[in-house]
Design a protein around this motif. Sequence first.
Motif, PDB file in Angstrom:
ATOM      1  N   SER A  44       8.038   6.467  52.497  1.00 35.94           N
ATOM      2  CA  SER A  44       9.164   6.108  51.624  1.00 35.94           C
ATOM      3  C   SER A  44       9.801   4.776  51.998  1.00 35.94           C
ATOM      4  CB  SER A  44      10.201   7.239  51.611  1.00 35.94           C
ATOM      5  OG  SER A  44       9.661   8.364  50.933  1.00 35.94           O
ATOM      6  N   THR A  45       9.855   4.463  53.300  1.00 34.86           N
ATOM      7  CA  THR A  45      10.375   3.132  53.668  1.00 34.86           C
ATOM      8  C   THR A  45       9.393   2.041  53.238  1.00 34.86           C
ATOM      9  OG1 THR A  45       9.465   3.354  55.912  1.00 34.86           O
ATOM     10  CG2 THR A  45      11.799   3.899  55.616  1.00 34.86           C
ATOM     11  N   GLU A  55       2.364  12.623  47.820  1.00 35.46           N
ATOM     12  CA  GLU A  55       2.896  13.511  48.853  1.00 35.46           C
ATOM     13  C   GLU A  55       2.512  14.949  48.518  1.00 35.46           C
ATOM     14  OE1 GLU A  55       4.560  15.777  51.533  1.00 35.46           O
ATOM     15  OE2 GLU A  55       4.558  13.603  51.832  1.00 35.46           O
ATOM     16  N   ARG A  56       1.986  15.658  49.498  1.00 34.16           N
ATOM     17  CA  ARG A  56       1.503  17.020  49.238  1.00 34.16           C
ATOM     18  C   ARG A  56       2.630  18.009  48.936  1.00 34.16           C
ATOM     19  NH1 ARG A  56      -1.802  19.390  53.661  1.00 34.16           N
ATOM     20  NH2 ARG A  56      -2.586  17.303  54.015  1.00 34.16           N
ATOM     21  N   ASP A  57       3.828  17.744  49.439  1.00 29.96           N
ATOM     22  CA  ASP A  57       4.942  18.681  49.235  1.00 29.96           C
ATOM     23  C   ASP A  57       6.244  17.897  49.127  1.00 29.96           C
ATOM     24  OD1 ASP A  57       6.780  20.755  49.209  1.00 29.96           O
ATOM     25  OD2 ASP A  57       6.670  21.079  51.384  1.00 29.96           O
ATOM     26  N   LEU A  58       6.697  17.696  47.892  1.00 33.49           N
ATOM     27  CA  LEU A  58       7.926  16.914  47.704  1.00 33.49           C
ATOM     28  C   LEU A  58       9.193  17.686  48.073  1.00 33.49           C
ATOM     29  CD1 LEU A  58       7.005  14.882  44.496  1.00 33.49           C
ATOM     30  CD2 LEU A  58       7.346  14.008  46.817  1.00 33.49           C
ATOM     31  N   ALA A  59       9.026  18.955  48.494  1.00 35.38           N
ATOM     32  CA  ALA A  59      10.161  19.690  49.079  1.00 35.38           C
ATOM     33  C   ALA A  59      10.243  19.425  50.583  1.00 35.38           C
ATOM     34  CB  ALA A  59      10.020  21.184  48.823  1.00 35.38           C
ATOM     35  N   TYR A  60       9.217  18.810  51.141  1.00 39.20           N
ATOM     36  CA  TYR A  60       9.159  18.396  52.551  1.00 39.20           C
ATOM     37  C   TYR A  60       9.389  19.554  53.527  1.00 39.20           C
ATOM     38  CZ  TYR A  60       9.369  13.717  50.538  1.00 39.20           C
ATOM     39  OH  TYR A  60       9.102  12.572  49.812  1.00 39.20           O
ATOM     40  N   TYR A 102      17.094  14.207  56.493  1.00 40.35           N
ATOM     41  CA  TYR A 102      16.789  14.512  55.090  1.00 40.35           C
ATOM     42  C   TYR A 102      17.553  13.571  54.161  1.00 40.35           C
ATOM     43  CZ  TYR A 102      15.994  17.167  50.805  1.00 40.35           C
ATOM     44  OH  TYR A 102      15.629  17.547  49.531  1.00 40.35           O
ATOM     45  N   ALA A 103      18.833  13.317  54.485  1.00 36.69           N
ATOM     46  CA  ALA A 103      19.642  12.429  53.648  1.00 36.69           C
ATOM     47  C   ALA A 103      19.097  11.008  53.655  1.00 36.69           C
ATOM     48  CB  ALA A 103      21.098  12.442  54.128  1.00 36.69           C
ATOM     49  N   VAL A 104      18.642  10.543  54.820  1.00 38.51           N
ATOM     50  CA  VAL A 104      18.062   9.203  54.913  1.00 38.51           C
ATOM     51  C   VAL A 104      16.767   9.130  54.113  1.00 38.51           C
ATOM     52  CG1 VAL A 104      16.943   7.581  56.509  1.00 38.51           C
ATOM     53  CG2 VAL A 104      19.158   8.576  57.101  1.00 38.51           C
ATOM     54  N   LEU A 105      15.923  10.147  54.263  1.00 38.56           N
ATOM     55  CA  LEU A 105      14.660  10.177  53.518  1.00 38.56           C
ATOM     56  C   LEU A 105      14.904  10.181  52.011  1.00 38.56           C
ATOM     57  CD1 LEU A 105      11.615  10.528  53.154  1.00 38.56           C
ATOM     58  CD2 LEU A 105      11.925  12.984  53.585  1.00 38.56           C
ATOM     59  N   MET A 106      15.831  11.024  51.555  1.00 35.83           N
ATOM     60  CA  MET A 106      16.103  11.122  50.117  1.00 35.83           C
ATOM     61  C   MET A 106      16.657   9.803  49.554  1.00 35.83           C
ATOM     62  SD  MET A 106      15.087  13.998  48.892  1.00 35.83           S
ATOM     63  CE  MET A 106      13.716  13.854  50.031  1.00 35.83           C
ATOM     64  N   ALA A 107      17.430   9.084  50.377  1.00 30.33           N
ATOM     65  CA  ALA A 107      17.978   7.805  49.924  1.00 30.33           C
ATOM     66  C   ALA A 107      16.871   6.759  49.781  1.00 30.33           C
ATOM     67  CB  ALA A 107      19.053   7.317  50.896  1.00 30.33           C
ATOM     68  N   TYR A 108      15.955   6.708  50.748  1.00 34.64           N
ATOM     69  CA  TYR A 108      14.824   5.777  50.628  1.00 34.64           C
ATOM     70  C   TYR A 108      13.978   6.124  49.408  1.00 34.64           C
ATOM     71  CZ  TYR A 108      15.368   3.083  54.940  1.00 34.64           C
ATOM     72  OH  TYR A 108      15.821   2.210  55.897  1.00 34.64           O
ATOM     73  N   HIS A 145       8.658   9.525  67.994  1.00 36.16           N
ATOM     74  CA  HIS A 145       9.799   8.629  67.736  1.00 36.16           C
ATOM     75  C   HIS A 145       9.647   7.853  66.433  1.00 36.16           C
ATOM     76  CE1 HIS A 145       7.157   5.919  70.098  1.00 36.16           C
ATOM     77  NE2 HIS A 145       7.334   6.699  71.124  1.00 36.16           N
ATOM     78  N   GLY A 146       8.943   8.439  65.477  1.00 34.73           N
ATOM     79  CA  GLY A 146       8.715   7.734  64.220  1.00 34.73           C
ATOM     80  C   GLY A 146       9.922   7.639  63.315  1.00 34.73           C
ATOM     81  N   LEU A 147      10.765   8.670  63.317  1.00 40.15           N
ATOM     82  CA  LEU A 147      11.885   8.684  62.385  1.00 40.15           C
ATOM     83  C   LEU A 147      12.766   7.449  62.535  1.00 40.15           C
ATOM     84  CD1 LEU A 147      13.364  10.159  60.159  1.00 40.15           C
ATOM     85  CD2 LEU A 147      14.432  11.617  61.881  1.00 40.15           C
ATOM     86  N   GLN A 148      13.109   7.111  63.780  1.00 42.13           N
ATOM     87  CA  GLN A 148      13.961   5.940  64.019  1.00 42.13           C
ATOM     88  C   GLN A 148      13.205   4.627  63.776  1.00 42.13           C
ATOM     89  OE1 GLN A 148      14.881   5.784  68.341  1.00 42.13           O
ATOM     90  NE2 GLN A 148      13.052   7.045  68.550  1.00 42.13           N
ATOM     91  N   GLN A 149      11.869   4.700  63.748  1.00 39.04           N
ATOM     92  CA  GLN A 149      11.088   3.483  63.560  1.00 39.04           C
ATOM     93  C   GLN A 149      10.780   3.208  62.090  1.00 39.04           C
ATOM     94  OE1 GLN A 149       7.721   3.667  66.373  1.00 39.04           O
ATOM     95  NE2 GLN A 149       9.091   2.843  67.920  1.00 39.04           N
ATOM     96  N   GLY A 150      11.162   4.153  61.219  1.00 40.05           N
ATOM     97  CA  GLY A 150      10.872   4.030  59.795  1.00 40.05           C
ATOM     98  C   GLY A 150      11.325   2.727  59.150  1.00 40.05           C
TER      99      GLY A 150
END
Length: 394
Positions: free
Chosen positions: A19-20, A38-43, A162-168, A349-354
């Motif tokens: 998403s980033t 994406e295989r599951d958009l409900a994540y 989740y909020a960060v992902l949904m915003a991207y 540590h991928g989330l912070q590297q997005g």
Amino acid sequence: MDSSTVYDVIIVGGGIMGSTTAYYLTKKDPQLKVAVIERDLAYTRASTTLSMVNARIQFSLKQNVQISQYAFDVLEHFEDEMTVNDNRPSIAYHREGNLFLYKEDAVPDAKAAMAMQQELGCQVAWWTPDEVKQHYPLYAPEGVEGIVGATFGAQDGHFDAYAVLMAYKANARAQGANYIEDTVTALLADNGQITGLKTESGETYNASVVVNCAGAWCTDLAKTAGVSLPVEPTKRQCFCVDPAVKSDRPLPLTILPSGFYFRTETGGMILMGKSMAEDPVGYDFTWDQNRFMEIMWPELAEFVPAFERLKLIRGWAGLYAVNTLDGNAILGQWPELKGFYLANGFSGHGLQQGPAVGRYMSELITGATPTMDLSIFSPQRILEGKPLVEGGIV
């Protein structure tokens, strides 16, 4: 050929990396036709949403520190800058710090890393065990044999993944990216050039650029194009407890020398986890209460005696995409397959590297000069079997 199945760029995986990348690509070039499959958009099983979430400056590789510095800047202004269609994200960004505790043998590497971080302008300090106790009176560093000091990163913290992902995702879609729920079954290539992919639903999508952002599933995806990656899906378990005694202040993410870690959550709850060598490889999302009872609870009570009385509220399991070569990201075009880009192997540590990775991937794909030189993470080292060497914290 149906033109709706032809894209300039197809991103496989719609988690934080996908998403980033979609967000920065469509921002950089609004004319690009970009699809995210994406295989599951409900994540429900995405590593992004199952993470305990942490953003830290404390790495011993300079580029990892710089990646985090960019994430800090992005998160600081995230809610204002990522508002789209009057929907303002609320990401609950809390900068409560990261506290790494060390035994004597790890001190030289820890202090060397801290010096490098400080040179880059990071707020990191060395604390003695007494200083740790002064800041966090419930802690008993003397209860864990051999602890001689700690590094504290005051700017480190956590946020709502989740909020960060949904915003991207919302911003990428508003800029033209098309999100498709399907499972990619095979990558397509011809004469050393990626040409597209096939999905479980029977669709064929054509593109001259495909980006592997499949997280823990990245190795399976790459294999369909004859590309072998040293990345394994490894189960990590987290637990949430309600201690009888509550801390009078938020506790930082605290990492003991054993690898056990914990932090406070809303309402005085405690979240905890521990990565262990025997953690199973595979797509296993079960969690084991005995792991908490036999391993984590004793460690927590030893370091924070006040937390000996507690109630286990819940547990869950997610997957780390562990790069078995060196534990670092694999970023860029695979040298032997033109148009096949990788953003894989973040090892927890991928989330912070997005944010930094999404921007970097968009620059590589569009031919722009990278804002931040992350070429050290090139896939070339995978082909050559040359791991990145670093001491201290990875």
